[in-house]
Each structure stands twice: as structure tokens, then as C-alpha cells.
Design a protein around this motif. Sequence first.
Motif, PDB file in Angstrom:
ATOM      1  N   PHE A 156      43.223  12.900 -10.166  1.00  0.00           N
ATOM      2  CA  PHE A 156      44.439  12.099  -9.998  1.00  0.00           C
ATOM      3  C   PHE A 156      44.993  12.327  -8.598  1.00  0.00           C
ATOM      4  O   PHE A 156      44.700  13.339  -7.966  1.00  0.00           O
ATOM      5  CB  PHE A 156      45.525  12.504 -11.016  1.00  0.00           C
ATOM      6  CG  PHE A 156      45.117  12.322 -12.441  1.00  0.00           C
ATOM      7  CD1 PHE A 156      45.109  11.066 -13.018  1.00  0.00           C
ATOM      8  CD2 PHE A 156      44.718  13.413 -13.205  1.00  0.00           C
ATOM      9  CE1 PHE A 156      44.721  10.894 -14.339  1.00  0.00           C
ATOM     10  CE2 PHE A 156      44.317  13.252 -14.523  1.00  0.00           C
ATOM     11  CZ  PHE A 156      44.322  11.989 -15.087  1.00  0.00           C
ATOM     12  N   GLU A 157      45.835  11.431  -8.160  1.00  0.00           N
ATOM     13  CA  GLU A 157      46.583  11.624  -6.926  1.00  0.00           C
ATOM     14  C   GLU A 157      47.830  12.432  -7.320  1.00  0.00           C
ATOM     15  O   GLU A 157      48.440  12.166  -8.366  1.00  0.00           O
ATOM     16  CB  GLU A 157      46.925  10.236  -6.348  1.00  0.00           C
ATOM     17  CG  GLU A 157      47.705  10.231  -5.062  1.00  0.00           C
ATOM     18  CD  GLU A 157      49.185  10.418  -5.290  1.00  0.00           C
ATOM     19  OE1 GLU A 157      49.878  10.820  -4.342  1.00  0.00           O
ATOM     20  OE2 GLU A 157      49.664  10.164  -6.433  1.00  0.00           O
ATOM     21  N   PRO A 158      48.224  13.445  -6.535  1.00  0.00           N
ATOM     22  CA  PRO A 158      49.244  14.406  -6.999  1.00  0.00           C
ATOM     23  C   PRO A 158      50.633  13.848  -7.276  1.00  0.00           C
ATOM     24  O   PRO A 158      51.273  14.266  -8.244  1.00  0.00           O
ATOM     25  CB  PRO A 158      49.329  15.428  -5.863  1.00  0.00           C
ATOM     26  CG  PRO A 158      48.122  15.238  -5.029  1.00  0.00           C
ATOM     27  CD  PRO A 158      47.635  13.843  -5.237  1.00  0.00           C
ATOM     28  N   ILE A 159      51.138  12.931  -6.460  1.00  0.00           N
ATOM     29  CA  ILE A 159      52.507  12.445  -6.681  1.00  0.00           C
ATOM     30  C   ILE A 159      52.594  11.680  -8.003  1.00  0.00           C
ATOM     31  O   ILE A 159      53.546  11.838  -8.772  1.00  0.00           O
ATOM     32  CB  ILE A 159      52.993  11.585  -5.488  1.00  0.00           C
ATOM     33  CG1 ILE A 159      53.096  12.461  -4.229  1.00  0.00           C
ATOM     34  CG2 ILE A 159      54.334  10.921  -5.796  1.00  0.00           C
ATOM     35  CD1 ILE A 159      53.392  11.680  -2.947  1.00  0.00           C
ATOM     36  N   THR A 160      51.574  10.876  -8.280  1.00  0.00           N
ATOM     37  CA  THR A 160      51.554  10.142  -9.552  1.00  0.00           C
ATOM     38  C   THR A 160      51.362  11.105 -10.726  1.00  0.00           C
ATOM     39  O   THR A 160      52.034  10.978 -11.758  1.00  0.00           O
ATOM     40  CB  THR A 160      50.430   9.082  -9.555  1.00  0.00           C
ATOM     41  OG1 THR A 160      49.225   9.675  -9.046  1.00  0.00           O
ATOM     42  CG2 THR A 160      50.792   7.904  -8.679  1.00  0.00           C
ATOM     43  N   LEU A 161      50.473  12.078 -10.560  1.00  0.00           N
ATOM     44  CA  LEU A 161      50.234  13.030 -11.654  1.00  0.00           C
ATOM     45  C   LEU A 161      51.498  13.840 -11.956  1.00  0.00           C
ATOM     46  O   LEU A 161      51.872  14.010 -13.123  1.00  0.00           O
ATOM     47  CB  LEU A 161      49.078  13.962 -11.284  1.00  0.00           C
ATOM     48  CG  LEU A 161      48.778  15.103 -12.270  1.00  0.00           C
ATOM     49  CD1 LEU A 161      48.531  14.590 -13.687  1.00  0.00           C
ATOM     50  CD2 LEU A 161      47.566  15.918 -11.796  1.00  0.00           C
ATOM     51  N   GLN A 221      59.186   8.713  -2.204  1.00  0.00           N
ATOM     52  CA  GLN A 221      58.458   9.126  -3.406  1.00  0.00           C
ATOM     53  C   GLN A 221      58.869  10.531  -3.836  1.00  0.00           C
ATOM     54  O   GLN A 221      59.018  10.789  -5.031  1.00  0.00           O
ATOM     55  CB  GLN A 221      56.944   9.030  -3.179  1.00  0.00           C
ATOM     56  CG  GLN A 221      56.493   7.560  -3.066  1.00  0.00           C
ATOM     57  CD  GLN A 221      55.007   7.367  -3.300  1.00  0.00           C
ATOM     58  OE1 GLN A 221      54.195   8.167  -2.838  1.00  0.00           O
ATOM     59  NE2 GLN A 221      54.639   6.311  -3.999  1.00  0.00           N
ATOM     60  N   ASP A 276      45.566  18.620  -2.378  1.00  0.00           N
ATOM     61  CA  ASP A 276      45.134  17.236  -2.203  1.00  0.00           C
ATOM     62  C   ASP A 276      44.359  17.067  -0.907  1.00  0.00           C
ATOM     63  O   ASP A 276      44.452  17.880   0.006  1.00  0.00           O
ATOM     64  CB  ASP A 276      46.343  16.279  -2.202  1.00  0.00           C
ATOM     65  CG  ASP A 276      45.913  14.839  -2.427  1.00  0.00           C
ATOM     66  OD1 ASP A 276      44.993  14.631  -3.240  1.00  0.00           O
ATOM     67  OD2 ASP A 276      46.464  13.929  -1.797  1.00  0.00           O
ATOM     68  N   SER A 313      54.571  13.001 -11.326  1.00  0.00           N
ATOM     69  CA  SER A 313      55.574  12.106 -11.911  1.00  0.00           C
ATOM     70  C   SER A 313      55.342  11.995 -13.415  1.00  0.00           C
ATOM     71  O   SER A 313      56.288  12.052 -14.208  1.00  0.00           O
ATOM     72  CB  SER A 313      55.505  10.719 -11.264  1.00  0.00           C
ATOM     73  OG  SER A 313      55.786  10.801  -9.889  1.00  0.00           O
ATOM     74  N   ALA A 314      54.089  11.838 -13.801  1.00  0.00           N
ATOM     75  CA  ALA A 314      53.774  11.769 -15.234  1.00  0.00           C
ATOM     76  C   ALA A 314      54.099  13.097 -15.915  1.00  0.00           C
ATOM     77  O   ALA A 314      54.677  13.118 -17.007  1.00  0.00           O
ATOM     78  CB  ALA A 314      52.304  11.401 -15.433  1.00  0.00           C
ATOM     79  N   SER A 345      62.220  10.314  -5.379  1.00  0.00           N
ATOM     80  CA  SER A 345      62.099   9.721  -6.708  1.00  0.00           C
ATOM     81  C   SER A 345      61.582  10.757  -7.705  1.00  0.00           C
ATOM     82  O   SER A 345      62.111  10.878  -8.824  1.00  0.00           O
ATOM     83  CB  SER A 345      61.154   8.515  -6.633  1.00  0.00           C
ATOM     84  OG  SER A 345      61.156   7.793  -7.839  1.00  0.00           O
ATOM     85  N   LEU A 346      60.575  11.528  -7.311  1.00  0.00           N
ATOM     86  CA  LEU A 346      60.058  12.590  -8.194  1.00  0.00           C
ATOM     87  C   LEU A 346      61.159  13.609  -8.491  1.00  0.00           C
ATOM     88  O   LEU A 346      61.268  14.116  -9.614  1.00  0.00           O
ATOM     89  CB  LEU A 346      58.854  13.271  -7.533  1.00  0.00           C
ATOM     90  CG  LEU A 346      58.233  14.459  -8.289  1.00  0.00           C
ATOM     91  CD1 LEU A 346      57.751  14.049  -9.682  1.00  0.00           C
ATOM     92  CD2 LEU A 346      57.076  15.062  -7.490  1.00  0.00           C
TER      93      LEU A 346
END
Lengths: 450, 450
Positions: B80-85, B115, B57, B87-88, B118-119
Motif C-alpha cells: 500500500f501507499e503509506p498515507i492511504t494505508l 494530506q 516508503d 488513513s484507513a 487531513s490524516l
Amino acid sequence: MAKRDGQLSLGAFLLHTGHHVAAWRHPGASDSTGFSDFVHFARIAENAKFDAVFLADGVSARVHNVEAASRKAHSGFYPFEPITLLSALSAVTSRIGLVATASTSFSDPYNLARQFASLDHLSGGRAGWNLVTSADASAAYNFSRDAIIAHADRYKRAEEFVDVVTGLWDTSDDDAFVRDRKSGVYFHQEKVRRLDHRGAFFQVRGPLNIARPPQGHPVVVQAGSSEPGKELAARTAEAVFTAQQTLESSIAFYSDLKGRLAKYGRAADDMKILPGVFPVVGRTRQEAEEKFEQLQALLEPSVGLDMLAELAGVEEVRTLPVDALISQLPETEGGKSRRALFLELAARENLTLRQLYQRVAGARGHWQIVGTAAEIADELEERFINFGADGFNIMSPALPWGLSDFVELVVPELRRRGLFRNEYQGSTLREHLGLKRPSAQSAASAAAAE
Amino acid sequence: MAKRDGQLSLGAFLLHTGHHVAAWRHPGASDSTGFSDFVHFARIAENAKFDAVFLADGVSARVHNVEAASRKAHSGFYPFEPITLLSALSAVTSRIGLVATASTSFSDPYNLARQFASLDHLSGGRAGWNLVTSADASAAYNFSRDAIIAHADRYKRAEEFVDVVTGLWDTSDDDAFVRDRKSGVYFHQEKVRRLDHRGAFFQVRGPLNIARPPQGHPVVVQAGSSEPGKELAARTAEAVFTAQQTLESSIAFYSDLKGRLAKYGRAADDMKILPGVFPVVGRTRQEAEEKFEQLQALLEPSVGLDMLAELAGVEEVRTLPVDALISQLPETEGGKSRRALFLELAARENLTLRQLYQRVAGARGHWQIVGTAAEIADELEERFINFGADGFNIMSPALPWGLSDFVELVVPELRRRGLFRNEYQGSTLREHLGLKRPSAQSAASAAAAE
């Protein structure tokens, strides 16, 4: 009743295992707060064609006043952080909107713009950002500050923050990234631009290093009902989540807020007002009341006081006499609108402190309706057709049953009246809500013309 | 060859549609960078029982020097931003580790701790944080700074940042949240504590408002190979991702870094060293070379220079004569280890600037092997058994085929030699890597004893 054109929007507010502060103790509530629970809740809402699921958030645990009380409530703890949770939910849902709360006081605009853009890409245009300014003093101590930021300053920062975030989303055009293999052109240089923001709180050059979100902008949601909160919403919010107890206050708030839009060059339809509602549904009125009483019986007094202290930002309630009438609460730099709402409610209904926390333990200051599906649909319809709301955020008493009750009993009643969709028409949150898609080019030209 | 006990770890480094800077132009590469592509890549790696997928990133697009060049490369843009990606991806994978890069210079420790926690909860203990200090000057301008943070200061901040993050993960015990319906106890007050961190960069009270992650701590990964980078890694990192060109430098780096662990009270096994490798695999050597040449032919000179400028943090390379030998590059406050590595490589192989960018266009400074599965397995085995590596981060030339080639051809060869698992034994990233799970209680007692 007379018909207002259009249909109302529905959001599913997913807080822990239910909105009542004692919901987690209810035998019918999910007994964990794992990811599979949230998948289940989101799918109930998506199958019912809700516009969105909505996640609250805070950035502190409230265990600084170490008293036995706090351990009996969530006390600011969350099972997941909302942006990560909604990113995960984006992979297992396909149509429902995904609205996450994030703070302008304790985040950075570049990171936040990027994460919401990413969530919008992951979900194919279903992201929304509920902008909050973090009224809880305890948050400041987690972010290298020694006191809560004053209310007025929080809103000044929020005004600038939202401009930076939306500005960053507009730093590339929708068709900038062509990835043309033959010519080797990855993106059109002239369709990507700097932001060059220089303000009182932030200096941000840009561009954002992620393509423009599918929705142009993820939907910007806001909740503040104070004077600076309403001005911020009027200028920037596309959906407003508000706590309104009565038909009169709903209509007054709706008319006030929509009336402020014109001066910012916006039309009434550019913003949807979606008050929270806490519905306890029964097949009979008595069944509904029994459901509510079952939750109320699980409420510990200390948890009730804790919740009041948190929502009104007034720690002093813990030391006030519980059986005296409430006529005043100390001024605070915390959330102003919820404090005012509690005072109004206590005055209108002549409540002691104990009665007040019992009164708000479920809805937490939002509108509460305990009744049959027809009664609840009547009340929602009344607020909708009288322009007190464009839709509602449904705060289920306990999850999943509170949401299932609403979906199985109230939604069919709303459909019968033509007030709610049978199927999704669009694929993005913006389309579900009936909001226009902002253009990056026009934003760039407006900036250039300044 | 002589056998070293144990097996090696494998990570799949997922960068855009391939690690070669021209990969996106390759006819066999995915022609989009949508979420479904990343699901496909992650599943290839998971089916092959890789330890983790790994996402790089950065927090800036490099289009500030507006020249035609940049539009021909990714130029710092990410799909994509890595933490969101991740998570998905956590929702559609079940065993593979999920490592996201995040910056200590441009994030906030409370938000980042939350975050990643949470992940880790979303994924059932599969999260890893690749800690970087952001060497790219252009990032600073997106975060209200007017210049890059000096290298030494970045590392001072990183040292404190990682302590705050791991400290926050330890602010509750593993069994703190009991949610006992009968007694109404949500959590044990005595198993949740403040952090009360007061340092030069951060003051953070805590506790974190999310339960302790399943892994205790998500795995902390680090990549810096400068002197402060190595000290930070020796004290805090559990996996180190490094660029090493030769067997000798690998062994020297491995021995240097593992030798620093004892002074921090750590054992050699508490850290796994996983160099990057860029393998181009063919059924014959000639096929492998043809695959590589096909990618090289797609490389634009401006893109090659752009990549050097980015990785070495030296903008001046754009103006140097391309056909002169490289003997020196300007000093910089950017990433020091990659700059040194390029100079060494140019000296060892007697390269001009043009030859240098061609040489590193695929591996970007990492180790490059073009050959048959047996040849590649030989080289990986040699580094592993000689204690030059505990495993490797596989940088696929183009995705998905580069990863599929490795999985179909090299992985079976590694298995035949007993060097790689046939099945996952554990369920967390920590278990895959063979790392101990940290205890929150011992961290708390250590803090109390200070």
C-alpha cells in the motif's frame, strides 16, 4: 412510460454538510464536519445500495480577495482531503464505491496512480478517480505558478496525465505477485514491465511499485463539458459527471458524448453518464417547497455572489449590478462549461444577477427538482428512459437529512418501478456501474504493437 | 543501573510482513499483505501502548536492472501507499500514532501539507510525517528527471519544503473555523492568512484550504544522518529515526544532534531520538538464535546483494567478489549515512561482502539484538539511561510473531523497570512523545516581525 433495459446508477455527492451553499447553517444539518459525520453519510448511501459516494475537491482557499464576504462561506476550505478521507471510509464500509476528485494540473501522475491503486487495494476494488483540471486561478499560486494554466494547455496535460496513470496501473499483470515461499519467487519478472513514457509533459519509466489494482483500473470519472473536456472524456472516461438543466440538453449531451466513443474504439456501454441532480423531497409539494425556502432564507447575498464567481471563474460578478438582467459574462481561462450554463439559464429564465445566484445556490448549476417522491422519480425516469442519463449523482440539499429523505422517499419509488437495485450484485465499483474490467496484458500488447 | 528520568518511546516499524528481507518466506509470517494484516499489526502495537506505527516508503520499483535476482525480493514494491494505508488504519485504531514516510524530492508541499493535515484530522491528532529526500536513483526516472538529484540539492529542497509545509499548517489559527449558524460566519477572516512563500524551489501563496491540524503540526520525523541531514533535523525534526550499531555511536550521535538544537532556539526535549532496533527474542538465548537462523536460512544470496545495492545506493556491489573483504565502496549521490555505516560495520567485524549482507539482512543496517527478554531490555535500558536514545523503533523480524514476541516478552520487562507506560496518558502522537504543541499565532507573529 416505455421501459429502457437496465437500472440506473446512483452516486451520493458529499459536499461539506450539504450541497446548498447555506446548508451548514440549517438547524437539521450535521453541526460539525468530523469523520463520524462522513461515516454516517456513507453508511446511509451504502445501506441504500448506492453505487458510490463522490467527493469534490479543490486545491486553494479563496480568501485572496480579502473581503468580509468570503468568511460567510466555505470559500474553498474542505474538512478533509478526499483521498485520505475515502481511505478512512474504506475501512468502515464494505460495498459502496469511493470516488475522489484529484487534479491533473497540480498532482504528479506517479504519486496519484499509486494512491488510487492503494485505495483500490484497501477497499477491495471500490476506488474511482474524478479527474479535474482545476479551473480556479487561485490554485496556480499554491503550486509555484504565477497564473492559471490556459484552458487548452490544461487539457493537453490532462490527456497525457491520464495515459501515464492508466499505463502505470498496467505495468504489472494481475497475477504478477505470487509470493511463493517455497521457491522464493516474490513476483514473476516477465509479468512486470516498465512504462517508458516520454511525452511533452512527463517522462515516467515505471513500473508502478504497487500491484495492479483489483479493478485493473480504478474507475476514471470526468466532468468537463467543454469541447476538449468532451474529447478527453470520450477517449478516457468511464463515468461522466455533468451539469444538465433540461431534458433536451441532457439528451443532446448524452448523444453527443456517446457518439464520440466509436472513434476511440469504445462501445456506448463503456461510459456511464451521471448528471448531478439536487432533489428537495417532501411528502407533499408544499413540504418540499418549504424545505427549499428554509435553505434559501439562510443565503447571504455575498455568499451567492462568491459562489457564482467561483463556479464560473469570473471574479467580475462581484462588481456587477445585482438587479440587472444577465446577458453576458467576461471570457475566462477558468471552467468554460459552467459559465456557459449560467448564461443559458439566465437567458432562458430571464434572470437578474441576484435571481441567478438564488437560482443556483442549491444545485450550483446542476439540475434542481423540488417536489414529491413521485414527481422526482418521474423526472429521473424520464431522463433515464430517454437516454439523457445512465444514472444520477444525488446532491443532497443538507446532510444527513437531504440524503435520508431521498433514500426513504425516492429510492423505494425507483425500486417499485424496477429502476434501482434492491441489493448489490457485485463487489467492485466497476461491477456496480456495469463497466468491463480492463486487461493489463492487452494494454501491454497494444503498446508493444505500436 | 542508574535511573534516567522519564520513560522511553516505542514505535512499531511495519515493513511488508517483517523486517528481515526473507521474512515473507517464513512459515509463521502473515501470508498476504492485505489490509487486515496491517490492522492486526497496528492493534498489537496499540494494545501494547506503543507511541506509533511507522511506515517506510519509496517511489520506485527496482526492476530496471532486469535480472533474475530482483524477483526474489520485494524490490521496492509496497502493498500500500503509506498515507492511504494510515488513513484507513486511523478509522480502526484510536490512540496509536500514525507515521508515514513521504519524499520532499518527489512530492508537492501544498498537496503533502494537506494530506498530513487531513490524516491528523481523521485520526484526532495522531499523524506524523517522516520526511525523506529519496536517495534511490530509480525514483528520479518516475518523476520526469533523467538522473538522481545531487545529495546537497536534495537537502536544500528539503529545507525549503519543510518550511512551506509547516508554514501552511500555520495559515489558520486553531479557532479560525467557528461555523456560527446564527451570524452566518463560517470562519474568522483575521484568523486565516496567506503564506506568501517565495523561495528558490517553491512559490506558495496559501492559505492551506483545510483547518489547522489538531496537533498544530503533525509530528515531523527525519532519518538522515549525513551532515546536511543532521542540520535539517536539528532545525526542523521533532523525532529522529536513526541507524546506530553501537552504544558509543548512539551516544555520540545523540549528543551531536541534541547539541545542534540550541543554535536554532530549541531545547533538548524538543526532539526525540529513536534509533531502529531489530530484536529477535527467545525464552532462552538458544531459542532466539534458532529463530534468527531460521530466517537467515531463507535468505537468497541475490536478495542479500540486492538489499545492499538498494540501501547503500551502490549498484556495483552486485559485481564485486562476494568472498573478499569489504574495505571500500564507490562514492554515490544516494544515501550517504547507510553506505558509511556498512563500511564501518565491515571494518569493525572484518566482513566479506557475503558476510556483510548476511549480517544486515535482518536489521538492514540498524542495531540487531538476538537474546532473551532480559538481555534485550538490558541493552535498550543501557542506551536509554546513557542518553543514546529517547526510545526505539522496533523492527520486527517477521510479522506478526516478531512484534508479538516483543510485546509479550520484552515490554513487560521494560514496564517492570519503570521504563515504559502501562496506559496512554494523552490522546495525540505529540502527547505520547512528550512534544510541545506549536502555536500558529507565534509562528505568524515571528513571520510578521521578519
